[in-house]
Design an enzyme around this catalytic site. Structure first.
Site, PDB file in Angstrom:
ATOM      1  N   HIS A  65       0.753  -1.120   0.033  1.00  0.00           N
ATOM      2  CA  HIS A  65      -0.017   0.031  -0.073  1.00  0.00           C
ATOM      3  C   HIS A  65       0.824   1.101  -0.127  1.00  0.00           C
ATOM      4  O   HIS A  65       1.864   1.299   0.651  1.00  0.00           O
ATOM      5  CB  HIS A  65      -0.805  -0.104   1.246  1.00  0.00           C
ATOM      6  CG  HIS A  65      -2.025  -0.780   1.084  1.00  0.00           C
ATOM      7  ND1 HIS A  65      -2.856  -1.320   1.854  1.00  0.00           N
ATOM      8  CD2 HIS A  65      -2.860  -1.220  -0.334  1.00  0.00           C
ATOM      9  CE1 HIS A  65      -3.916  -1.829   1.523  1.00  0.00           C
ATOM     10  NE2 HIS A  65      -3.883  -1.910   0.127  1.00  0.00           N
ATOM     11  N   ASP A  67       1.050   4.101   1.665  1.00  0.00           N
ATOM     12  CA  ASP A  67       1.571   4.788   2.715  1.00  0.00           C
ATOM     13  C   ASP A  67       2.777   4.175   3.270  1.00  0.00           C
ATOM     14  O   ASP A  67       3.309   4.244   4.454  1.00  0.00           O
ATOM     15  CB  ASP A  67       0.445   4.929   3.785  1.00  0.00           C
ATOM     16  CG  ASP A  67      -0.316   3.634   4.098  1.00  0.00           C
ATOM     17  OD1 ASP A  67      -0.307   2.788   3.460  1.00  0.00           O
ATOM     18  OD2 ASP A  67      -0.567   3.483   5.181  1.00  0.00           O
TER      19      ASP A  67
END
Length: 308
Positions: A65, A67
């Site tokens: 992901h 982030d």
């Protein structure tokens, strides 16, 4: 050995928290840092910390992901600009190699060091040398997510210099032989057994750093007997349904994992931006109602990992 939190937020950065990245300070043990995840802005966080990018030896990615990986191309390139010449090994799920190689190729970045990318296919032993073992386990998230268990091997006990000095034994090669457990014969005929002059072995420390996950048995298994467990706690306990919908954990999920695993200390990170500094006491109270030794990490906060 010290954990240093470069970013402790979830999903997107906020004024209080950048997105995820954690440094494991191993300067005393092996003269390097290990990094875990590399969200956007991680290299800026490093500039504001004592972490030295050029002394980073390994970088572990928990999942893909944004982030947790969008800071990678910039960080890898900056390491080259800063004169980093020692090899760097990057670990993570399948797809990591493609992401890194395409990002560097499209931007025409050139690294001055050897970069090795290891995509993790199987759970279990990932890395082992004379000092450390790293093991992995799959977690339960929306995409493949990995937890890492870092185990420091037991160290030989300390040589009791004062005891030897009191017996009139001068320092020198004899000390080295005794520390190895050998028997030595002194010039005056005395025989010394190394086992009599070496303290008990120093127990190795265990640190577990998880990727994004809801409560799952894989996390409990990996965290068994850990000195410190780093677990996401994206939501407070009143958002349990939301946490389950997005395969994240609440404060009490994290604390439950720590308690069932017998982990000594829980550190919660990956905190949703909906929670401000004033909300941290509530998050802490929720976790401590299940596992007393619980903490909420903040950016640039650290914890020394003491020997049991």
């Amino acid at each position: 050995m010290e954990l240093y939190f470069l970013g402790t937020g979830a999903g997107m950065p906020s004024r209080q928290r950048n997105v995820t990245s954690i440094a494991l300070n191993l300067l005393s043990e092996r003269g390097v840092y290990w990094l875990f995840d590399c969200g956007e802005g991680t290299q800026q966080q490093i500039l504001r910390s004592h972490v030295k990018l050029g002394r980073t030896e390994k970088l572990f990615i928990t999942h893909l992901h944004g982030d947790h990986i969008y800071g990678l191309p910039g960080l890898l390139t900056s390491r080259a600009y800063l004169g980093g010449e020692t090899p760097l090994t990057l670990y993570g799920p399948k797809g990591l190699k493609s992401f890194v190689e395409h990002s560097l190729a499209i931007s025409q970045a050139h690294l001055s060091y050897s970069l090795k990318i290891v995509e993790i296919e199987n759970e279990g032993l990932l890395f082992e040398d004379a000092g450390f073992i790293v093991e992995t386990s799959r977690l339960e998230h929306r995409i493949e997510s990995i937890g890492y268990r870092i185990v420091e091997k037991d160290q030989p006990g300390k040589l009791q210099h004062e005891k030897l000095a009191a017996m009139g034994v001068a320092s020198g090669p004899i000390y080295g032989q005794l520390k190895q457990g050998k028997s030595v014969v002194l010039e005056d005929g005395r025989i010394l057994n190394g086992a009599d002059f070496v303290g008990p072995p120093l127990k190795g420390r265990k640190v577990v750093i998880l990727g994004d996950t809801k409560y799952c048995r894989g996390a409990v298994h990996l965290a068994r007997g850990a000195d410190i467990l780093v677990h996401e706690a994206t939501f407070a306990k009143d958002r349990q349904e939301l946490a389950e919908a997005y395969a994240h954990a609440t404060t009490t999920d994290a604390a439950r994992t720590a308690k069932e695993a017998g982990a000594a200390v829980l550190i919660m990170t990956h905190i949703s931006s909906r929670y401000q500094i004033d909300d941290e006491e509530q998050l802490l109270e929720e976790a401590r109602s299940v596992h007393l030794q619980s903490y909420v990490a903040k950016d640039f906060w650290s914890m020394e990992i003491e020997r049991a």
